[in-house]
Design a protein around this motif. Structure first.
Motif, PDB file in Angstrom:
ATOM      1  N   LEU A  99      -6.303  -1.738   6.562  1.00 16.63           N
ATOM      2  CA  LEU A  99      -7.083  -2.128   5.391  1.00 16.63           C
ATOM      3  C   LEU A  99      -8.081  -3.225   5.741  1.00 16.63           C
ATOM      4  O   LEU A  99      -7.761  -4.156   6.485  1.00 16.63           O
ATOM      5  N   ARG A 100      -9.292  -3.136   5.166  1.00 22.07           N
ATOM      6  CA  ARG A 100     -10.293  -4.197   5.280  1.00 22.07           C
ATOM      7  C   ARG A 100     -10.802  -4.527   3.880  1.00 22.07           C
ATOM      8  O   ARG A 100     -11.227  -3.640   3.142  1.00 22.07           O
ATOM      9  N   ILE A 101     -10.743  -5.817   3.518  1.00 22.18           N
ATOM     10  CA  ILE A 101     -11.329  -6.292   2.260  1.00 22.18           C
ATOM     11  C   ILE A 101     -12.331  -7.369   2.630  1.00 22.18           C
ATOM     12  O   ILE A 101     -11.969  -8.358   3.284  1.00 22.18           O
ATOM     13  N   ASP A 125       0.045  -3.409   7.504  1.00 30.69           N
ATOM     14  CA  ASP A 125      -0.131  -3.569   8.947  1.00 30.69           C
ATOM     15  C   ASP A 125      -1.614  -3.529   9.294  1.00 30.69           C
ATOM     16  O   ASP A 125      -2.377  -2.739   8.733  1.00 30.69           O
ATOM     17  N   GLU A 126      -2.019  -4.404  10.216  1.00 28.65           N
ATOM     18  CA  GLU A 126      -3.376  -4.421  10.746  1.00 28.65           C
ATOM     19  C   GLU A 126      -4.425  -4.529   9.632  1.00 28.65           C
ATOM     20  O   GLU A 126      -5.437  -3.823   9.641  1.00 28.65           O
ATOM     21  N   ALA A 127      -4.188  -5.432   8.701  1.00 34.45           N
ATOM     22  CA  ALA A 127      -5.133  -5.659   7.606  1.00 34.45           C
ATOM     23  C   ALA A 127      -6.031  -6.840   7.931  1.00 34.45           C
ATOM     24  O   ALA A 127      -5.643  -7.745   8.672  1.00 34.45           O
ATOM     25  N   SER A 128      -7.237  -6.842   7.354  1.00 33.64           N
ATOM     26  CA  SER A 128      -8.131  -7.989   7.528  1.00 33.64           C
ATOM     27  C   SER A 128      -8.799  -8.333   6.211  1.00 33.64           C
ATOM     28  O   SER A 128      -9.171  -7.453   5.426  1.00 33.64           O
ATOM     29  N   LEU A 129      -8.921  -9.634   5.977  1.00 38.42           N
ATOM     30  CA  LEU A 129      -9.615 -10.177   4.809  1.00 38.42           C
ATOM     31  C   LEU A 129     -10.721 -11.071   5.340  1.00 38.42           C
ATOM     32  O   LEU A 129     -10.447 -11.996   6.110  1.00 38.42           O
ATOM     33  N   SER A 130     -11.966 -10.831   4.940  1.00 37.02           N
ATOM     34  CA  SER A 130     -13.057 -11.635   5.478  1.00 37.02           C
ATOM     35  C   SER A 130     -14.133 -11.864   4.423  1.00 37.02           C
ATOM     36  O   SER A 130     -14.380 -11.020   3.559  1.00 37.02           O
ATOM     37  N   ASN A 131     -14.729 -13.049   4.499  1.00 33.18           N
ATOM     38  CA  ASN A 131     -15.848 -13.424   3.619  1.00 33.18           C
ATOM     39  C   ASN A 131     -15.492 -13.262   2.143  1.00 33.18           C
ATOM     40  O   ASN A 131     -16.235 -12.661   1.362  1.00 33.18           O
ATOM     41  N   LEU A 132     -14.344 -13.813   1.778  1.00 30.48           N
ATOM     42  CA  LEU A 132     -13.906 -13.795   0.380  1.00 30.48           C
ATOM     43  C   LEU A 132     -14.011 -15.196  -0.207  1.00 30.48           C
ATOM     44  O   LEU A 132     -13.713 -16.186   0.457  1.00 30.48           O
ATOM     45  N   ASP A 133     -14.409 -15.264  -1.470  1.00 27.02           N
ATOM     46  CA  ASP A 133     -14.407 -16.497  -2.250  1.00 27.02           C
ATOM     47  C   ASP A 133     -13.426 -16.286  -3.392  1.00 27.02           C
ATOM     48  O   ASP A 133     -13.647 -15.428  -4.259  1.00 27.02           O
ATOM     49  N   VAL A 134     -12.320 -17.055  -3.397  1.00 29.63           N
ATOM     50  CA  VAL A 134     -11.226 -16.808  -4.337  1.00 29.63           C
ATOM     51  C   VAL A 134     -10.889 -18.095  -5.078  1.00 29.63           C
ATOM     52  O   VAL A 134     -10.611 -19.124  -4.447  1.00 29.63           O
ATOM     53  N   GLY A 141      -4.513 -18.183  -3.960  1.00 29.27           N
ATOM     54  CA  GLY A 141      -5.794 -17.525  -3.811  1.00 29.27           C
ATOM     55  C   GLY A 141      -5.651 -16.281  -2.968  1.00 29.27           C
ATOM     56  O   GLY A 141      -6.046 -15.185  -3.364  1.00 29.27           O
ATOM     57  N   ILE A 142      -5.035 -16.430  -1.790  1.00 28.53           N
ATOM     58  CA  ILE A 142      -4.765 -15.318  -0.875  1.00 28.53           C
ATOM     59  C   ILE A 142      -3.305 -15.396  -0.468  1.00 28.53           C
ATOM     60  O   ILE A 142      -2.818 -16.457  -0.069  1.00 28.53           O
ATOM     61  N   GLN A 143      -2.599 -14.263  -0.555  1.00 25.30           N
ATOM     62  CA  GLN A 143      -1.205 -14.205  -0.131  1.00 25.30           C
ATOM     63  C   GLN A 143      -0.997 -12.998   0.774  1.00 25.30           C
ATOM     64  O   GLN A 143      -1.395 -11.880   0.449  1.00 25.30           O
ATOM     65  N   VAL A 144      -0.351 -13.232   1.927  1.00 27.03           N
ATOM     66  CA  VAL A 144       0.030 -12.185   2.865  1.00 27.03           C
ATOM     67  C   VAL A 144       1.541 -12.248   2.992  1.00 27.03           C
ATOM     68  O   VAL A 144       2.089 -13.259   3.429  1.00 27.03           O
ATOM     69  N   ASN A 145       2.222 -11.167   2.624  1.00 28.00           N
ATOM     70  CA  ASN A 145       3.684 -11.175   2.549  1.00 28.00           C
ATOM     71  C   ASN A 145       4.236  -9.992   3.330  1.00 28.00           C
ATOM     72  O   ASN A 145       3.950  -8.838   3.010  1.00 28.00           O
ATOM     73  N   GLY A 146       5.012 -10.277   4.375  1.00 32.10           N
ATOM     74  CA  GLY A 146       5.660  -9.216   5.123  1.00 32.10           C
ATOM     75  C   GLY A 146       4.698  -8.332   5.878  1.00 32.10           C
ATOM     76  O   GLY A 146       4.968  -7.142   6.071  1.00 32.10           O
ATOM     77  N   CYS A 147       3.599  -8.893   6.339  1.00 32.64           N
ATOM     78  CA  CYS A 147       2.561  -8.112   7.024  1.00 32.64           C
ATOM     79  C   CYS A 147       2.581  -8.398   8.528  1.00 32.64           C
ATOM     80  O   CYS A 147       3.007  -9.454   8.970  1.00 32.64           O
ATOM     81  N   SER A 148       2.066  -7.460   9.304  1.00 30.36           N
ATOM     82  CA  SER A 148       1.943  -7.660  10.742  1.00 30.36           C
ATOM     83  C   SER A 148       0.504  -7.421  11.177  1.00 30.36           C
ATOM     84  O   SER A 148      -0.198  -6.585  10.618  1.00 30.36           O
ATOM     85  N   LYS A 149       0.067  -8.208  12.156  1.00 33.01           N
ATOM     86  CA  LYS A 149      -1.286  -8.119  12.712  1.00 33.01           C
ATOM     87  C   LYS A 149      -2.345  -8.241  11.618  1.00 33.01           C
ATOM     88  O   LYS A 149      -3.272  -7.437  11.526  1.00 33.01           O
ATOM     89  N   ALA A 150      -2.198  -9.271  10.813  1.00 34.02           N
ATOM     90  CA  ALA A 150      -3.154  -9.527   9.729  1.00 34.02           C
ATOM     91  C   ALA A 150      -4.151 -10.588  10.171  1.00 34.02           C
ATOM     92  O   ALA A 150      -3.813 -11.527  10.888  1.00 34.02           O
ATOM     93  N   LEU A 151      -5.396 -10.443   9.705  1.00 35.67           N
ATOM     94  CA  LEU A 151      -6.472 -11.383  10.011  1.00 35.67           C
ATOM     95  C   LEU A 151      -7.097 -11.860   8.711  1.00 35.67           C
ATOM     96  O   LEU A 151      -7.490 -11.051   7.868  1.00 35.67           O
ATOM     97  N   ILE A 152      -7.181 -13.187   8.548  1.00 33.93           N
ATOM     98  CA  ILE A 152      -7.874 -13.802   7.404  1.00 33.93           C
ATOM     99  C   ILE A 152      -8.948 -14.694   7.990  1.00 33.93           C
ATOM    100  O   ILE A 152      -8.634 -15.655   8.698  1.00 33.93           O
TER     101      ILE A 152
END
Length: 400
Positions: A99-101, A125-134, A141-152
């Motif tokens: 996933l990419r947001i 798995d393998e998610a990325s969050l970029s250029n977000l204003d929250v 604002g941003i929560q990552v729970n039980g994820c692997s290889k995540a990028l913020i």
């Protein structure tokens, strides 16, 4: 054949336009855009699809997706699309891979009128969050729970309640693994008005994680309105975590109506982790806190090196570095503290317990009072070793 293969790999692009769209349309072109997140939440996206939101007006949330594969969510039109979380969540994704947001603004109704999180990833798995204003969410604002290889990365999370950015694992999901938080700002997250039993108002906090890199981030002016007087928030910190590296970050002017309120913290159950090349200043709590709490897993083998603390501990600990081990606990040991600079109007290091196996090496301490402070006047450094440190205060100017 090559062109057809390329189009298949890129997938289909779907559009949401809250002004011109129609939820009965196909959604697969700007002219046939959906009007709301409803059809998108029900749609089964194929791998490689894109979901783009118009920048023309607020789109009411939430967007809720389950197990998307290689889906990209972003904006079309000038600037960033704006997702309105109102009293609830902005975007919630459960499961899935790739996933990419990116390039979105997510706004809640404010921490006193909202009960959600801006972006929540659960078990991805393998998610990325970029250029977000929250902003404006009571929880995170941003929560990552039980994820692997995540990028913020390149995210700005502000005016939220519990935390700007939180990484967590456990509690029904696996521990998070291999998470990177880079070039993010967590500013003015005051506290959760409904949380009366635990800390809130953190900048960036990671717990229940194995392998996490936090770098080139800023945490500032968080925690000033936590609605309780107990254990408090910290600018950037880890707990119940292993192999965490926090580096090249700035944490300043963080606060707490209770305890803590410092710049950085390796808290209960942290192991094999490194805090290096960071700057802290003007925090109510210590610039760097090394802490073990009752009931936590063992804390051991952590490194604090190459950091600078300037005028920290303005209300709690009164020092640049603080050690905390409750009386009667014996599962905190093994820390290397080297090549750091502390400039403090009170003390360089304070302790609230006997922490064994701590080596202070090649540090420079400039203080207005005694270099070392013992809580309640009790000796607290008899299990520590000091090698080639330099200290200056009105009382002393000598190596320690």
């Amino acid at each position: 054949m090559l062109a057809a293969t390329l189009l298949l790999a890129l997938g289909t692009t779907y559009y949401i336009d809250p002004v011109q769209g129609d939820d009965h349309a196909l959604g697969n072109s700007p002219a046939a855009a959906w009007r709301s997140f409803g059809p998108a939440s029900r749609h089964r996206f194929a791998s490689g699809d894109h979901l783009l939101v118009s920048t023309g007006a607020f789109v009411p949330g939430p967007l809720i997706l389950k197990s998307p594969q290689n889906l990209t969510i972003g904006s079309f039109g000038p600037g960033r699309a704006q997702v309105q979380g109102a009293a609830g969540d902005g975007i919630v994704v459960e499961g899935g891979t790739g996933l990419r947001i990116e390039n979105l603004t997510l706004t809640g109704a404010g921490r006193n009128a909202n009960d959600g999180t801006g972006v929540a990833l659960l078990g991805c798995d393998e998610a990325s969050l970029s250029n977000l204003d929250v902003s404006g969410f009571r929880k995170n604002g941003i929560q990552v729970n039980g994820c692997s290889k995540a990028l913020i990365e390149h995210c700005f999370s502000h005016a939220n309640g519990n935390a700007g950015i939180e990484v967590i694992g456990g509690y029904g999901l696996p521990r998070s693994k291999d998470v990177t938080i880079r070039d993010c700002r967590a500013v003015d997250n005051p506290g959760d008005p409904k949380n009366l039993t635990n800390h809130s108002g953190n900048g960036i906090v990671v717990g229940g994680v194995d392998g996490c890199l936090v770098e080139f981030c800023e945490a500032a002016n968080n925690g000033w309105d936590m609605p309780r007087k107990g254990n408090g928030p910290v600018g950037i910190w880890a707990w119940n975590a292993s192999k965490v590296t926090i580096q090249h970050c700035i944490s300043h002017d963080n606060k707490s109506p209770g305890t803590d309120g410092g710049g950085f913290d390796f808290d209960g159950g942290v192991t094999d982790s490194v805090l290096q090349y960071n700057l802290s200043y003007g925090n109510v709590g210590a610039g760097w806190l090394l802490c073990q709490y009752e009931g936590a897993a063992p804390w051991h083998d952590n490194i604090v090196r190459g950091n600078v603390s300037y005028h920290d501990g303005l209300g709690n600990f009164n020092s640049g570095l603080a050690l905390y081990l409750p009386d009667g606990m014996h599962n905190m040991s093994g820390a290397l503290i080297e090549n750091n600079l502390i400039i403090n109007p009170d003390h360089a290091v304070s302790t609230m317990g006997h922490v064994p196996g701590v080596l202070f090496r090649n540090n420079t301490f400039v203080t207005g009072k005694d270099t070392l402070s013992f809580e309640g006047g009790r000796p607290g450094f008899d299990r520590s070793q000091f090698v080639e440190n330099a200290a200056w205060s009105p009382q002393q100017a000598l190596p320690i």
